[in-house]
Scaffold this active site. Structure first.
Site, PDB file in Angstrom:
ATOM      1  N   HIS A  18      10.013  -0.057  -5.103  1.00 33.12           N
ATOM      2  CA  HIS A  18      10.610   0.985  -4.054  1.00 33.12           C
ATOM      3  C   HIS A  18      11.363  -0.237  -3.552  1.00 33.12           C
ATOM      4  CE1 HIS A  18       7.105   0.746  -1.663  1.00 33.12           C
ATOM      5  NE2 HIS A  18       6.923   1.322  -2.524  1.00 33.12           N
ATOM      6  N   HIS A  21       9.047  -2.595  -1.025  1.00 34.76           N
ATOM      7  CA  HIS A  21       9.418  -3.645  -2.396  1.00 34.76           C
ATOM      8  C   HIS A  21      10.849  -4.449  -1.363  1.00 34.76           C
ATOM      9  CE1 HIS A  21       6.794  -0.926  -4.181  1.00 34.76           C
ATOM     10  NE2 HIS A  21       5.299  -2.789  -3.821  1.00 34.76           N
ATOM     11  N   CYS A 128     -11.971   0.236  -2.332  1.00 35.89           N
ATOM     12  CA  CYS A 128     -10.742   0.777  -2.122  1.00 35.89           C
ATOM     13  C   CYS A 128     -10.241   0.565  -3.583  1.00 35.89           C
ATOM     14  CB  CYS A 128      -9.679   1.562  -1.440  1.00 35.89           C
ATOM     15  SG  CYS A 128      -8.727   2.219  -2.006  1.00 35.89           S
ATOM     16  N   CYS A 131      -6.301  -0.042  -2.258  1.00 32.35           N
ATOM     17  CA  CYS A 131      -5.725  -1.392  -1.368  1.00 32.35           C
ATOM     18  C   CYS A 131      -6.638  -2.216  -2.610  1.00 32.35           C
ATOM     19  CB  CYS A 131      -6.441  -0.635  -0.722  1.00 32.35           C
ATOM     20  SG  CYS A 131      -6.008   0.800   1.065  1.00 32.35           S
ATOM     21  N   CYS A 146      -9.320   6.662   1.772  1.00 36.05           N
ATOM     22  CA  CYS A 146      -8.308   5.896   2.255  1.00 36.05           C
ATOM     23  C   CYS A 146      -7.197   6.828   2.832  1.00 36.05           C
ATOM     24  CB  CYS A 146      -8.922   5.065   1.317  1.00 36.05           C
ATOM     25  SG  CYS A 146      -6.770   3.204   1.728  1.00 36.05           S
ATOM     26  N   HIS A 149      -4.774   5.897   0.314  1.00 34.90           N
ATOM     27  CA  HIS A 149      -4.269   6.266  -0.766  1.00 34.90           C
ATOM     28  C   HIS A 149      -4.738   8.405  -0.638  1.00 34.90           C
ATOM     29  CE1 HIS A 149      -4.251   1.610  -1.292  1.00 34.90           C
ATOM     30  NE2 HIS A 149      -3.210   2.016  -2.137  1.00 34.90           N
ATOM     31  N   LYS A 291       7.911   9.018   5.184  1.00 42.97           N
ATOM     32  CA  LYS A 291       6.731   8.189   4.879  1.00 42.97           C
ATOM     33  C   LYS A 291       7.374   8.332   3.451  1.00 42.97           C
ATOM     34  CE  LYS A 291       2.689   5.963   3.857  1.00 42.97           C
ATOM     35  NZ  LYS A 291       0.692   5.822   3.908  1.00 42.97           N
ATOM     36  N   LYS A 294       4.401   9.161  -3.439  1.00 38.99           N
ATOM     37  CA  LYS A 294       4.759   9.112  -4.674  1.00 38.99           C
ATOM     38  C   LYS A 294       4.817  11.322  -5.383  1.00 38.99           C
ATOM     39  CE  LYS A 294       3.983   6.042  -9.038  1.00 38.99           C
ATOM     40  NZ  LYS A 294       2.890   6.267 -10.303  1.00 38.99           N
TER      41      LYS A 294
END
Ligand code: MSP
Length: 474
Positions: A18, A21, A128, A131, A146, A149, A291, A294
């Site tokens: 995405h 990255h 997790c 992570c 977390c 996530h 932010k 998904k």
């Protein structure tokens, strides 16, 4: 001879790339282009790749009903071709399932073990998978999830092998004094973390389904981060690249600073290898204030933007939203505005107009190209890039475009050419000097447009054909 070795993090392959990255790799690619221009291609080495030995891989392959190695082939190819498509000019692409990497991991593990920094113990605590990291209660949000996530970590209780990280507090602090990590605020965070006391870290997983086997106990897999960090070293253990190691600059996101500036240098110190010269941690950005996630469905593929606006717009749009090293926001409105006014209406229009005018009034002939005014400005531009101030470099570029446009408009060179050809000749020389300078900066910032600009600037005698650099986008 000065050299530089630039790295991006290696990306997890449980999903496709995405723009978060892409931001990271486009910044690194831009720095690599700056250094190649300065030091020559042979003195720059730019590495990227994929981080594959993760539980995420196992879960993602299962969700697609695909065999793991087949899944990995497809996904690493997907990342690699996405980067090629958006104009990333890396020198090597490493995958952590490759033999050259597995071999290096084994060697480094064995040396660290021989040096007495590995021991067997019991790990009891939270983990997790999102992570791929061990967690403390204090790392979790109010619901016990977390925070990154939004999932509760699993409780692990298993025999693990540990790495004696605690032994390296002092030498690590010394590295930080020598500017191991920038920007400053990130360094301060890490220094206070170390001063709070370092605990040894677990570096094996007994329950892991996939990964590199622990050389001393085949029931265990090496913890994915211990394996992944080594990629940077694996890639330079060949083809006379060894020397690059002394010049390594890791470009990472701030979320993975601990791994890169605490665990990684300690591993290297233990293995008797020179720790990284410098690590730069950039910030995170939101998209239109939110932010990317998904669940919210607002994850944007870099290809979506580059297909519509081109690679240069993607690069400059992402990298000019906020200064490299800070957090920020990427706004679609600003992006479209930048495309319309600064790329199409600014630099694109400028090149086209000047070249058309030179054809019209001078039959394409270049009498003079007056570059003399730009030496100082070029120094400033280079200084920004040397300091990784990528947004400042882009702003400087567009400010130069504006100056050149201003010169053309104020002198009304298209009228002058009819009334005072001698005076117009001088202005055309200045305009060509500007275009040379702008193209020079574009070699780094707008690499897709650069060859077209060069073609428009023609040879010593004549300019080339005028073309459209940035098409209108509806
Ligand atoms: N596999 C590890 C890195 C191992 S390096 C030895 C990893 N991979 S990742 O794919 O999750 O992230 C790769 C990089 O992308 C990280 O530097 C991360 O900070 C960056 N980004 C991911 N989302 C981002 C934004 N929204 N904004 C800026 N950078 C982002 O971590």
């Amino acid at each position: 001879m000065e050299k530089i070795y630039l790295t991006t993090p290696i990306y997890y392959v449980n999903d496709i790339p995405h723009i978060g990255h892409a931001y990271n790799i486009l910044a690194t690619d831009t720095l690599a282009r700056y250094w190649r221009k300065k030091l020559g291609r042979e003195n720059v080495f730019f590495l990227t790749g994929t981080d594959e030995n993760s539980q995420k891989t196992v879960d993602a392959a299962a969700a697609k009903d695909q065999e793991i190695y087949e899944y990995l082939e497809d996904m690493s190819k997907n990342w690699k071709t996405t980067w090629e498509q958006i104009g990333i000019d890396f020198d090597d692409f490493i995958r952590t399932t490759e033999a050259r990497h597995v071999d290096t991991v084994n060697k480094i593990f064995n040396t660290i073990n021989k040096n007495g920094d590995i021991y067997k113990g019991k790990y009891e605590g939270l983990y997790c998978t999102g992570c791929e990291a061990f967690k403390k209660e204090t790392d979790l949000d109010e619901e016990g999830n977390c925070p990154d996530h939004k999932k509760a970590p699993e409780m692990l209780s298993e025999d693990n092998y540990f790495f004696r990280l605690s032994k390296y507090e002092k030498p690590l602090l010394e590295l930080f004094e020598n500017n191991l990590l920038l920007p400053e605020k990130r360094r301060n965070e890490m220094v206070s973390f170390i001063k709070g006391g370092l605990e040894d870290v677990s570096i094996s997983r007994e329950s892991a389904e996939f990964g590199i086997e622990l050389p001393i106990d085949k029931k265990h897999k090496i913890y994915v981060w211990f394996d992944a960090l080594i990629n940077y070293y694996s890639a330079v253990r060949q083809d006379g690249r060894e020397d690059f190691w002394n010049y390594v600059n890791h470009i990472i996101g701030k979320d993975i600073s601990k791994f890169h500036t605490i665990i990684w240098p300690a591993m290297l110190l233990s293995a008797g290898i020179v720790p990284p010269k410098s690590v730069f941690a950039h910030g995170f950005f939101t998209v239109d204030g939110t932010k990317m996630s998904k669940t919210l469905g607002n994850v944007i593929s870099p290809l979506e933007l580059s297909d519509k606006f081109g690679n240069d717009a993607l690069r400059v749009g992402l990298l000019s939203s906020f200064e490299f090293g800070n957090d920020g926001d990427f706004s679609f409105r600003n992006f479209e505005e930048l495309y319309r006014t600064k790329l199409a209406g600014g630099v694109g229009n400028l090149f086209n107009r000047v070249i058309v005018l030179i054809h019209k009034f001078k039959d394409g002939k270049k009498d003079i190209t007056d570059y003399s005014a730009h030496e100082k400005s070029l120094k400033q531009f280079n200084a920004f890039l040397k300091d990784k101030k990528i947004k400042s470099a882009i702003d400087h570029f567009f400010a130069t475009v504006d100056q050149c446009n201003q010169l053309m408009n104020e002198t009304e060179v298209w009228k002058l050419a009819k009334t005072d050809p001698e005076a117009a000749k001088e202005i055309f020389g200045k305009l060509l000097g500007y275009l040379e300078f702008i193209a020079n900066m574009a070699e780094i910032l707008l690499p897709e447009s650069y060859p077209k600009m060069k073609a428009m600037l023609g040879d010593e005698e004549k300019v080339g054909e005028a073309v459209i650099l940035f098409e209108r986008v509806e």
